[in-house]
Structure formats: structure tokens, C-alpha cells
Design a protein around this motif. Structure first.
Motif, short mmCIF file in Angstrom:
data_model
loop_
_atom_site.label_atom_id
_atom_site.label_comp_id
_atom_site.label_asym_id
_atom_site.label_seq_id
_atom_site.Cartn_x
_atom_site.Cartn_y
_atom_site.Cartn_z
N UNK A 323 0.95 -1.23 0.13
CA UNK A 323 -0.09 -0.01 0.14
C UNK A 323 0.68 1.41 -0.18
N UNK A 324 2.01 1.28 0.61
CA UNK A 324 3.10 2.40 0.86
C UNK A 324 4.33 2.12 0.65
N UNK A 325 4.85 2.70 -0.48
CA UNK A 325 6.28 2.51 -0.95
C UNK A 325 6.98 2.83 0.11
N UNK A 326 8.00 2.21 0.52
CA UNK A 326 8.88 2.32 1.42
C UNK A 326 8.38 2.93 2.75
N UNK A 327 7.65 1.81 3.18
CA UNK A 327 6.71 2.05 4.52
C UNK A 327 7.36 2.71 5.93
N UNK A 328 8.49 2.14 5.78
CA UNK A 328 9.22 2.27 7.10
C UNK A 328 9.91 3.76 7.17
N UNK A 329 9.86 4.63 6.18
CA UNK A 329 10.62 6.06 6.00
C UNK A 329 9.32 6.91 6.22
N UNK A 330 9.66 7.98 6.97
CA UNK A 330 8.96 9.00 7.28
C UNK A 330 9.08 10.11 6.31
N UNK A 331 7.86 10.33 5.48
CA UNK A 331 7.99 11.48 4.35
C UNK A 331 7.04 12.13 4.53
#
Ligand code: HEM
Length: 406
Positions: A323-331
Motif C-alpha cells: 500500500x505504501x512504498x518504503x513504508x518504514x520511512x517518514x516522508x
């Protein structure tokens, strides 16, 4: 074999590693330890939240030992099994929700902004230029003061509200200890007594507040019963507190870990509203919600039986790479952040517009007062429960004197 173990200390510091393993190996997981299904995929959580007919919020639909424990706890509670919006299905849910919906529309809530800003600035007014403990100084009092004012009870009683609401929130843990259950029961008793007095006063003399709205409400010619009014008032007090506090705490922790994101918000304040949605996604204040299967039903290819307990782990859904690309990054500039942190479907958080506004105000003043935001010497400590995630202590440094800003 995949396991889910929220009892280990590493779960509290970082549940996302466990979610990620589980999502990859066994996304619709039958946990023996919890006596429940644990869902970690976005699509499965969403499907469950949207299907209130098959997945009830009313614990009377549960079967098995965990269900018995829930029932026992409810029976011991002073409000018994009085339904609230959170724990009911239609038609009760529709009737109850209709009554206060108008008080929480984005427009009504937006009118509160100047006053919420005033409260936040007052709270920060006494903050020393050096170290500032965010949780006790801003994140806890701000939502309590706001909801107390909306309900129409004196915000000076906030220390008591906080105590009561903490005691009740403690029962959202994996296992509720006997002493915690007792404390929650006592807190509810005291809240019933407290609000009972306010309710009688408002019956005599209604005012422009939420308690008066509950007392005088007529939905389809039916009034709320005394118990329903009390249960609703208590729910509003509790539901809006710990959660908003945790959003402010978790969001600040995330910005401390990724200071370049804080700088992006300072450089372009128009990003703040979107940035807060990303903070909600990245570290959800409510990690999971509970449902009870009303019939045999398939979820992600597994058969869930009638009466089974299902935990939709919102914190895990929000980190699903599908659902969210690179989910462990806060952007903070991430687009289209359709997180599940406020739930979805008919139980979608009633207080979402208020929580969003409080967070915008809180982060607005914080970023302004702390141009060099960093962790203070007092450090940080994770608090929360299995289902509610947030810091109990978070010391900040890098602030500027108020005088320097004026
Ligand atoms: C960041 C802050 C907040 C978060 C993360 C949050 C989260 C949630 C979630 C996940 C649900 C859905 C529960 C479910 O589906 O079983 C919910 C429902 C609810 N929330 Fe919030 N909440 C927040 C703030 C507030 C505030 C400020 C209020 C009120 C003043 C509030 C009142 C409610 C109520 C009454 C419900 C039940 C709605 C229903 O069942 O129809 N919440 N919230």
C-alpha cells in the motif's frame, strides 16, 4: 512457524519488525496466546473494517474463553453492558452516532482553532528555554482541556480526568491484571458519579455544551437513557485523550529521529496537515481494533468462524509495502496517505477533525518554539499498552526564549 508475541519488551519499543515478519509469513494469523486472529495486511484490515455486518463491534457476538473474560469485565463495570458508539452495531450505533456528529464536523471544529492555539501557547508560556518535558507540558493537557471545555466540565479538574482516563486506557493491554481491572472499575464509578452530577444540572438548565446536547437529544423520538448519556460522555473523555496525546508524542519522536523532516515542515508550513497524516501512518496511536465475527467468513483466504475475535492491526496495515512504498520511512511530503489510524467505515473516528486540528496547533507551536528541536537530557520512555502506542516521557531541548519570538 510464524509467531506473534506482543508480550516481549522489544514489541513495545518497535512492534513493526514483528508485523513485517508476520505479514510476510502468515498475514491472517491465528494467535493461540491471544485467542484471536491477527491481521497485518492493509487490504485485510480494510475489508474487515468495511464489513460491519460480518465483523461486529459488539462483544456479545464473541465466543470462547477470551469472550468470557470480556463479558466478565463488562458485567463488573458500573455501566454494565450499556452500548456506546464504539461497542455497538446498527441500529444502536446509527442512533448514538447521529446525536453528536454535528458537534464534530470539520466546520464546527475549525471554529475552535483560535481558542486551541491560545491554550497551546499558554501551556508553552511557562516552558523553560532549556529542557521541556513534552508529554506533561503539552501533549497530555492540551486534549484534556479541549474535550473538557467541549463537554462543559471545568478543565481545572483535568488531573482527575487524566487519572481516570489512564486507568481505563490500561485495560487495552494484552492481558489486564486484576489490580488494573479494579482500578478501571473504580475510575468508571467515579466518572459516573462525576458526570451524573453534571447531567442532573444540565437537565435542569441546559447550556451550549456537549453534555446538554446528549441530555436533550432526540433521535427518532427516542431519548438517550441516563446510562447511555453517561457512557457517551465518558467515552468522549477517554477516546480523545490518550490517542491525541500519543499522536503528538509519536509524531515528535519521529521528527527527532529524522530532523530533516522537521526542517521541511518549518520551511513550508503548508505541508503540516499532510505531514501529520504521515505521522499518523508512520506510528499509529491506536495500533489495533477488535471485531467479532457474526458468521463463518473468509479473510485473506482463511476461514474465520462465527464468534471468533479478530484484531485488525492498524499499525501494521499502515506499514504494508503493498500500500505504501518504503513504508518504514517518514516522508512528510508523501502523497495520498490513506492510513487506517482513525479506522474506516461506520466507526471511523468521530473526533478525527478535532484530533487533526489539535495536532496542527501543537506541531505549529512546537516547531516555532523549538528551532533546533532535539532530545533533551531527560531522554524518552515508551509507555502505552498493546493497543495504544505512545511515549510516557519525552524531554525536548533546542527551544528558543519566548521573548526572542515576540
Ligand atoms: C489522534 C487521535 C485519535 C486517534 C488515532 C483515534 C482513533 C480512533 C479509531 C481507530 C477509531 C475506530 C475504532 C473502531 O473502529 O473500533 C476511533 C473511534 C472513535 N473516536 Fe477516535 N481517535 C482519536 C481522537 C479522538 C478524539 C479527539 C475524539 C473525541 C473527542 C475521539 C472519539 C472517538 C469516538 C467517539 C469513536 C467511536 C466512533 C464510532 O464507533 O462510531 N477520537 N478513534
Amino acid at each position: 512457524m510464524a509467531v506473534f508475541n506482543p508480550f516481549v519488551p522489544s514489541y513495545k519499543s518497535n512492534p513493526y519488525r514483528q508485523y513485517s515478519r508476520l505479514r510476510a509469513d502468515d498475514p491472517v494469523h491465528r494467535s493461540q496466546a491471544l485467542g484471536a486472529w491477527v491481521l497485518t495486511r492493509y487490504a485485510d484490515c480494510l475489508a474487515v473494517l468495511r464489513d460491519q455486518a460480518a465483523f461486529s463491534s459488539d462483544a456479545r457476538n464473541a465466543r470462547g474463553p477470551v469472550a468470557d473474560a470480556i463479558d466478565e469485565q463488562r458485567r463488573g463495570s458500573p455501566l454494565g453492558r450499556t452500548p456506546t458508539v464504539l461497542t455497538s452495531d446498527p441500529p444502536d450505533h446509527t442512533r448514538l452516532r447521529g446525536i453528536v456528529t454535528r458537534a464534530f464536523t470539520p466546520r464546527r471544529v475549525a471554529e475552535l482553532r483560535p481558542h486551541i492555539e491560545e491554550i497551546a501557547r499558554d501551556l508553552l508560556a511557562d516552558a523553560p528555554a532549556g529542557e521541556f518535558e513534552l508529554m506533561a507540558g503539552l501533549a497530555q493537557p492540551l486534549p484534556v482541556i479541549v474535550i473538557a471545555e467541549l463537554l462543559g466540565v471545568p478543565s481545572e479538574d483535568r488531573a482527575r480526568f487524566k487519572e481516570w482516563s489512564n486507568a481505563i486506557a490500561a485495560t487495552t493491554n494484552v492481558v489486564t491484571r486484576e489490580d488494573e481491572a479494579l482500578a478501571a472499575r473504580q475510575a468508571t464509578e467515579q466518572l459516573v458519579e462525576y458526570f451524573g452530577r453534571v447531567v442532573s444540572q444540565r437537565r435542569r438548565e441546559p447550556r451550549e455544551d456537549l453534555i446538554s446536547a446528549l441530555v436533550t437529544a432526540e433521535e427518532d423520538g427516542q431519548r438517550l437513557s441516563e446510562r447511555e448519556v453517561l457512557a457517551f460522555a465518558i467515552l468522549l473523555l477517554v477516546a480523545g485523550n490518550e490517542t491525541t496525546t500519543n499522536l503528538i508524542g509519536n509524531g515528535t519522536l519521529a521528527l527527532l529521529e529524522q530532523p530533516e523532516q522537521a526542517q521541511r515542515l518549518r520551511d513550508d508550513p503548508s505541508r503540516l496537515a499532510g505531514g501529520i497524516e504521515e505521522m499518523l501512518r508512520y506510528d499509529s496511536p491506536v495500533q489495533g481494533v477488535v471485531r467479532f465475527a457474526t458468521r463463518d467468513v473468509e479473510v485473506g483466504g482463511r476461514l474465520v468462524s462465527k464468534g471468533d475475535i479478530v484484531l485488525a492491526m492498524l499499525g501494521a496495515a499502515n506499514r504494508d509495502p503493498e500500500q505504501f512504498p518504503e513504508p518504514d520511512t517518514l516522508d512528510v511530503a508523501r502523497e495520498d496517505v490513506r492510513h487506517l489510524s482513525f479506522g474506516m467505515g461506520i466507526h471511523f473516528c468521530l473526533g478525527a477533525p478535532l484530533a487533526r486540528l489539535e495536532a496542527q496547533v501543537a506541531f505549529g507551536v512546537l516547531l516555532e518554539r523549538f528551532p533546533h528541536l532535539q532530545l533533551g537530557e531527560g531522554g524518552r520512555e515508551r509507555g502505552g499498552t498493546f493497543l495504544l502506542r505512545g511515549p510516557s516521557r519525552l524531554s525536548l531541548a533546542g527551544g528558543q526564549d519566548r521573548d526572542a519570538l515576540d
